[in-house]
Design a protein around this motif. Structure first.
Motif, PDB file in Angstrom:
ATOM      1  N   GLY A 175       0.755  -1.234   0.000  1.00 49.40           N
ATOM      2  CA  GLY A 175       0.000   0.000   0.000  1.00 49.40           C
ATOM      3  C   GLY A 175       0.785   1.284   0.000  1.00 49.40           C
ATOM      4  N   LEU A 176       0.041   2.344  -0.264  1.00 47.50           N
ATOM      5  CA  LEU A 176       0.511   3.729  -0.156  1.00 47.50           C
ATOM      6  C   LEU A 176      -0.550   4.523   0.584  1.00 47.50           C
ATOM      7  CD1 LEU A 176       2.235   6.273  -0.916  1.00 47.50           C
ATOM      8  CD2 LEU A 176       0.902   6.353  -3.043  1.00 47.50           C
ATOM      9  N   LEU A 177      -0.157   5.167   1.668  1.00 48.77           N
ATOM     10  CA  LEU A 177      -1.061   6.054   2.406  1.00 48.77           C
ATOM     11  C   LEU A 177      -0.932   7.464   1.858  1.00 48.77           C
ATOM     12  CD1 LEU A 177      -1.645   6.321   6.222  1.00 48.77           C
ATOM     13  CD2 LEU A 177      -0.949   8.354   4.951  1.00 48.77           C
ATOM     14  N   ILE A 178      -2.073   8.095   1.588  1.00 50.98           N
ATOM     15  CA  ILE A 178      -2.085   9.540   1.329  1.00 50.98           C
ATOM     16  C   ILE A 178      -2.964  10.204   2.381  1.00 50.98           C
ATOM     17  CG2 ILE A 178      -1.627   9.318  -1.146  1.00 50.98           C
ATOM     18  CD1 ILE A 178      -4.617   9.996  -1.598  1.00 50.98           C
ATOM     19  N   ASP A 179      -2.617  11.425   2.720  1.00 55.86           N
ATOM     20  CA  ASP A 179      -3.248  12.173   3.813  1.00 55.86           C
ATOM     21  C   ASP A 179      -3.872  13.436   3.215  1.00 55.86           C
ATOM     22  OD1 ASP A 179      -3.810  13.776   6.001  1.00 55.86           O
ATOM     23  OD2 ASP A 179      -1.729  13.939   6.673  1.00 55.86           O
ATOM     24  N   THR A 180      -5.222  13.466   3.161  1.00 54.09           N
ATOM     25  CA  THR A 180      -5.898  14.623   2.560  1.00 54.09           C
ATOM     26  C   THR A 180      -6.498  15.542   3.614  1.00 54.09           C
ATOM     27  OG1 THR A 180      -7.920  13.296   2.311  1.00 54.09           O
ATOM     28  CG2 THR A 180      -6.416  13.388   0.427  1.00 54.09           C
ATOM     29  N   SER A 181      -6.050  15.396   4.853  1.00 57.95           N
ATOM     30  CA  SER A 181      -6.487  16.300   5.910  1.00 57.95           C
ATOM     31  C   SER A 181      -5.478  17.418   6.135  1.00 57.95           C
ATOM     32  CB  SER A 181      -6.691  15.535   7.217  1.00 57.95           C
ATOM     33  OG  SER A 181      -6.973  16.432   8.274  1.00 57.95           O
ATOM     34  N   ARG A 182      -4.182  17.067   6.196  1.00 59.14           N
ATOM     35  CA  ARG A 182      -3.160  18.089   6.438  1.00 59.14           C
ATOM     36  C   ARG A 182      -3.038  19.042   5.245  1.00 59.14           C
ATOM     37  NH1 ARG A 182      -1.889  13.458   9.499  1.00 59.14           N
ATOM     38  NH2 ARG A 182      -1.814  14.114  11.685  1.00 59.14           N
ATOM     39  N   HIS A 183      -3.154  18.502   4.027  1.00 58.60           N
ATOM     40  CA  HIS A 183      -3.311  19.301   2.812  1.00 58.60           C
ATOM     41  C   HIS A 183      -4.322  18.587   1.922  1.00 58.60           C
ATOM     42  CE1 HIS A 183       0.535  21.444   3.746  1.00 58.60           C
ATOM     43  NE2 HIS A 183      -0.090  22.428   3.108  1.00 58.60           N
ATOM     44  N   PHE A 184      -5.242  19.350   1.369  1.00 58.24           N
ATOM     45  CA  PHE A 184      -6.219  18.790   0.448  1.00 58.24           C
ATOM     46  C   PHE A 184      -5.531  18.416  -0.856  1.00 58.24           C
ATOM     47  CE2 PHE A 184      -9.320  19.280  -2.987  1.00 58.24           C
ATOM     48  CZ  PHE A 184     -10.378  18.516  -2.511  1.00 58.24           C
ATOM     49  N   GLU A 185      -5.872  17.243  -1.390  1.00 56.47           N
ATOM     50  CA  GLU A 185      -5.353  16.793  -2.678  1.00 56.47           C
ATOM     51  C   GLU A 185      -6.495  16.717  -3.688  1.00 56.47           C
ATOM     52  OE1 GLU A 185      -2.306  16.621  -3.297  1.00 56.47           O
ATOM     53  OE2 GLU A 185      -1.349  16.365  -1.332  1.00 56.47           O
ATOM     54  N   PRO A 186      -6.423  17.487  -4.781  1.00 57.72           N
ATOM     55  CA  PRO A 186      -7.500  17.456  -5.778  1.00 57.72           C
ATOM     56  C   PRO A 186      -7.681  16.074  -6.380  1.00 57.72           C
ATOM     57  CG  PRO A 186      -6.051  19.342  -6.120  1.00 57.72           C
ATOM     58  CD  PRO A 186      -5.382  18.468  -5.110  1.00 57.72           C
ATOM     59  N   LEU A 187      -8.871  15.820  -6.904  1.00 58.79           N
ATOM     60  CA  LEU A 187      -9.184  14.512  -7.473  1.00 58.79           C
ATOM     61  C   LEU A 187      -8.232  14.136  -8.597  1.00 58.79           C
ATOM     62  CD1 LEU A 187     -13.077  14.718  -7.552  1.00 58.79           C
ATOM     63  CD2 LEU A 187     -11.685  13.322  -6.031  1.00 58.79           C
ATOM     64  N   ARG A 188      -7.858  15.097  -9.424  1.00 58.57           N
ATOM     65  CA  ARG A 188      -6.936  14.805 -10.526  1.00 58.57           C
ATOM     66  C   ARG A 188      -5.606  14.291  -9.991  1.00 58.57           C
ATOM     67  NH1 ARG A 188      -6.913  16.413 -15.823  1.00 58.57           N
ATOM     68  NH2 ARG A 188      -8.666  17.813 -15.417  1.00 58.57           N
ATOM     69  N   VAL A 189      -5.155  14.840  -8.875  1.00 63.37           N
ATOM     70  CA  VAL A 189      -3.900  14.408  -8.269  1.00 63.37           C
ATOM     71  C   VAL A 189      -4.043  12.985  -7.722  1.00 63.37           C
ATOM     72  CG1 VAL A 189      -2.290  14.835  -6.361  1.00 63.37           C
ATOM     73  CG2 VAL A 189      -3.123  16.745  -7.748  1.00 63.37           C
ATOM     74  N   ILE A 190      -5.163  12.694  -7.068  1.00 64.44           N
ATOM     75  CA  ILE A 190      -5.378  11.353  -6.520  1.00 64.44           C
ATOM     76  C   ILE A 190      -5.410  10.327  -7.647  1.00 64.44           C
ATOM     77  CG2 ILE A 190      -6.996   9.881  -5.252  1.00 64.44           C
ATOM     78  CD1 ILE A 190      -7.810  12.337  -3.634  1.00 64.44           C
ATOM     79  N   ARG A 191      -6.039  10.669  -8.751  1.00 65.88           N
ATOM     80  CA  ARG A 191      -6.053   9.739  -9.884  1.00 65.88           C
ATOM     81  C   ARG A 191      -4.643   9.520 -10.420  1.00 65.88           C
ATOM     82  NH1 ARG A 191     -10.473  13.206 -11.617  1.00 65.88           N
ATOM     83  NH2 ARG A 191     -12.473  12.310 -10.978  1.00 65.88           N
ATOM     84  N   ASN A 192      -3.855  10.576 -10.482  1.00 65.15           N
ATOM     85  CA  ASN A 192      -2.480  10.447 -10.947  1.00 65.15           C
ATOM     86  C   ASN A 192      -1.666   9.557 -10.008  1.00 65.15           C
ATOM     87  OD1 ASN A 192       0.514  12.205 -11.066  1.00 65.15           O
ATOM     88  ND2 ASN A 192      -0.380  11.393 -12.942  1.00 65.15           N
ATOM     89  N   VAL A 193      -1.911   9.695  -8.697  1.00 68.10           N
ATOM     90  CA  VAL A 193      -1.250   8.823  -7.721  1.00 68.10           C
ATOM     91  C   VAL A 193      -1.657   7.371  -7.953  1.00 68.10           C
ATOM     92  CG1 VAL A 193      -1.158   8.205  -5.269  1.00 68.10           C
ATOM     93  CG2 VAL A 193      -0.917  10.600  -5.958  1.00 68.10           C
ATOM     94  N   LEU A 194      -2.928   7.125  -8.194  1.00 65.73           N
ATOM     95  CA  LEU A 194      -3.399   5.766  -8.450  1.00 65.73           C
ATOM     96  C   LEU A 194      -2.766   5.183  -9.707  1.00 65.73           C
ATOM     97  CD1 LEU A 194      -7.145   6.298  -7.537  1.00 65.73           C
ATOM     98  CD2 LEU A 194      -5.599   4.706  -6.384  1.00 65.73           C
ATOM     99  N   ASP A 195      -2.655   5.985 -10.759  1.00 65.29           N
ATOM    100  CA  ASP A 195      -1.973   5.524 -11.969  1.00 65.29           C
ATOM    101  C   ASP A 195      -0.556   5.075 -11.639  1.00 65.29           C
ATOM    102  OD1 ASP A 195      -4.125   6.003 -13.665  1.00 65.29           O
ATOM    103  OD2 ASP A 195      -3.458   8.021 -14.180  1.00 65.29           O
ATOM    104  N   SER A 196       0.160   5.935 -10.927  1.00 64.15           N
ATOM    105  CA  SER A 196       1.563   5.642 -10.626  1.00 64.15           C
ATOM    106  C   SER A 196       1.693   4.405  -9.749  1.00 64.15           C
ATOM    107  CB  SER A 196       2.221   6.845  -9.947  1.00 64.15           C
ATOM    108  OG  SER A 196       1.661   7.118  -8.672  1.00 64.15           O
ATOM    109  N   MET A 197       0.777   4.196  -8.834  1.00 62.14           N
ATOM    110  CA  MET A 197       0.803   2.998  -7.994  1.00 62.14           C
ATOM    111  C   MET A 197       0.701   1.732  -8.838  1.00 62.14           C
ATOM    112  SD  MET A 197      -1.706   4.167  -4.860  1.00 62.14           S
ATOM    113  CE  MET A 197      -1.764   2.512  -4.142  1.00 62.14           C
ATOM    114  N   SER A 198      -0.165   1.760  -9.842  1.00 59.63           N
ATOM    115  CA  SER A 198      -0.352   0.562 -10.661  1.00 59.63           C
ATOM    116  C   SER A 198       0.908   0.210 -11.436  1.00 59.63           C
ATOM    117  CB  SER A 198      -1.531   0.756 -11.617  1.00 59.63           C
ATOM    118  OG  SER A 198      -1.232   1.692 -12.643  1.00 59.63           O
TER     119      SER A 198
END
Length: 591
Positions: A243-266
């Motif tokens: 896994g990879l943990l991301i934290d969207t409370s300390r800084h908000f991460e836009p949906l486009r960024v989260i999708r990009n993170v998911l791409d990179s994880m795969s």
């Protein structure tokens, strides 16, 4: 630039070398192969001159010297091997353990594989073909067609590879911890043919990624090619939870960024997004049942609607990634109180959440029930870490309740955790808690609880010895905000390092790298995650004996450039600190 025994090299150089394998127990020699870098300067530490320039004799000599890391074609035996930008210098031979097979230019490295010496051309009408009726698999085909073939090209070969036939044994689309991700990839050179077999569509996705990393573009020929065919790869993950943990409370991460993170994880075959979605600082998540909760968001534009979250879960599943939400409680929950102040001790001392009122547990029960339908994963992370009960001590109502129940603060902490576990269990969810919950309550916890170790890696051995399943994220090795922790340290961190019993090893589910959000937002999240997360991804996927730093360095350099070509803002491998910018002009693979 951090000084090493090796310097940066390019994938172009990788195309210049060949691998000479030796297999244990065979007549070919000891378990070493030699990676050859042609015409490069090698300022490594010279041990001695061998009084010969015969390559076979130099290999034989180096094979029998533990201090020998390689040699050059001028006959110098070396205790370390570094390579530089191609010059007119002599060739350098890097000694690499083969563990029964030569090394492949793939990350993570497959479990078993064989390869040949033929360059195979890809046909101009290449495509993936399957009898499996899966929308997710067809979407994966379309995605990898675009990822692999980014240039217009032709095929000059009279006999190119035109098809990868994909066979899926179980076409279901349920994705959980137990999902089988194994696959078998066979690419033959004569005649050109390729078959990808997988137990599930998610295993097929892992095989598609492997295939994509074998394809290279030849600019001189305007052609796509696969080098070192024929290939036969049998592969499966070492650990189920990667896994990879991301934290969207300390800084908000836009949906486009989260999708990009998911791409990179795969691309690294990670399969769990641990979404630490709320915390003390903000509550960006919509709840239809408790609409005031997201009053705790930083602003009206830094929020996720229920539909946003469902879209993320769907997007992740399309890449073979589970989304495990975390709702940390009773600590790390001050943002809950902005919308619902009654569940907190006081406005100026808001956490841990108030255990003395039914309002707290009514909200938690209803909220978890709602989120169970939004997040389809069987795991739900309930936090439980860093619970400081001083705010309870300051609240007369809580103190009276503790006295009535004959509870200590620690008793109330356990009471809170137990009730939260029950609510999760009511929704057929498995509770995951941070290490402190085990440290406090040990074997009194329900046996289905999963313990997430972060404080001390040695606690993992205690967790599995007590019969609990475990996830490892020890902060001194797998916390990405710790910028001075090197990729080598990420790579050397093995979840089973302190667990020797075979039955207890089965309780180690795997691990996660953690991208806590205090110092990352959309501007720097990817370059903080990558490429170090790839080192952990290989540790969680590949065999335990795949540990050679020099060999991994070559593949990590290549993988980092693969990420950048695919639009992932991965930082250079060679950095004083992670996420630093390139030190100066240069090609991707020389940074």
């Amino acid at each position: 630039m951090r000084h090493r025994d090796r310097s940066s090299l390019t994938w172009w150089w990788m195309m210049c070398f060949h691998v000479v394998p030796f297999f244990p127990g065979s007549t070919a020699g000891p378990p070493y192969s030699y990676t050859v870098f042609q015409g490069v300067d090698a300022p490594g530490s010279d041990i001695e001159h061998a009084n010969t320039k015969d390559i076979d004799a130099l290999k034989s000599l180096c094979n029998n010297m533990t201090s020998c890391k390689g040699f050059n074609s001028n006959g110098w035996i070396k205790s370390d091997v570094s390579v530089r930008i191609p010059t007119k210098g002599c060739d350098v031979y890097l000694k690499v353990p083969t563990f029964g097979a030569p090394q492949a230019p793939l990350l993570p490295q497959p479990h078993t594989f064989t390869m040949g010496a033929t360059t195979l051309s890809i046909g101009s009408k290449f495509g993936f073909v399957t009898d499996c009726q899966s929308v997710l698999l067809q979407q994966a085909f379309d995605r990898y067609q675009l990822l692999i073939f980014s240039h217009s090209y032709t095929s000059k070969s009279s006999s190119p590879l035109d098809t990868v036939y994909v066979v899926v044994h179980s076409p279901g689309e349920d994705l959980q911890l137990e999902t089988d991700e194994s696959y078998e990839l066979n690419i033959t050179a004569s005649p050109p043919n390729s078959t990808l077999k997988a137990a599930t569509i998610f295993g097929a996705m892992r095989g598609l990624e492997t295939f994509s990393q074998l394809v290279t573009y030849n600019f001189a020929e305007n052609a796509y090619e696969i080098h070192n065919a024929s290939w036969f790869i049998e592969d499966e993950p070492r650990f189920q939870h990667r896994g990879l943990l991301i934290d969207t409370s300390r800084h908000f991460e836009p949906l486009r960024v989260i999708r990009n993170v998911l791409d990179s994880m795969s691309y690294a075959k990670l399969n769990v997004l641990h979404w630490h979605i709320v915390d003390t600082q903000s509550f960006p998540l919509q709840s239809l049942k408790y609409p005031k909760l997201w009053n705790g968001a930083y602003s009206s534009q830094e929020r996720y609607s229920i539909e946003d979250v469902k879209d993320v879960v769907t997007y992740a599943k399309g890449r073979g990634i589970r989304v495990m939400p975390e709702f940390d409680m009773p600590g790390h929950a001050a943002s809950w109180c902005i919308g619902y102040p009654d569940i907190c001790p006081s406005s100026d001392c808001p956490q841990p959440l108030n255990p003395a009122t039914n309002a707290t547990f009514d909200l938690i029960e209803g909220f978890l029930k709602e989120m169970a339908d939004v997040f389809g994963d069987n795991f739900i992370h309930l936090g439980g870490d860093e619970v400081n009960t001083k705010c309870w001590d300051k609240n007369p109502e809580i103190q009276a309740w503790l006295k009535m129940k004959n509870f200590t603060d620690d008793d109330a902490y356990k009471y809170f955790v137990s009730r939260a576990h029950q609510y999760a269990k009511n929704e057929q969810k498995t509770s995951v808690n941070w290490e402190e919950v085990f440290n406090h309550f040990g074997s009194t916890l329900e046996k289905n609880t999963v313990i997430h170790v972060w404080l001390n890696s040695k606690t993992a051995a205690k967790v599995v010895a007590a019969g609990y399943r475990c996830i490892l994220s020890n902060s001194n090795r797998w916390y990405l905000p710790h910028l001075t922790v090197t990729w080598e340290q990420f790579y050397d961190n093995d979840p089973l390092a302190s667990i020797e019993d075979a039955q207890q090893q089965k309780l180690m589910l795997g691990g996660e790298v953690c991208m806590w959000g205090e110092t990352v937002d959309a501007s720097d999240i990817q370059r903080t995650i990558w490429p170090r997360a790839a080192a952990a991804a290989e540790r969680l996927w590949s065999l335990a004996n795949v540990t050679d730093h020099d060999e991994m360095f070559l593949r990590l350099q290549s993988f980092r450039c693969l990420l950048t070509r695919r639009g992932v803002a991965a930082a250079p491998v060679e950095n004083e600190e992670a996420r630093s910018a390139p030190p100066g002009p240069g090609g991707c693979l020389s940074q």
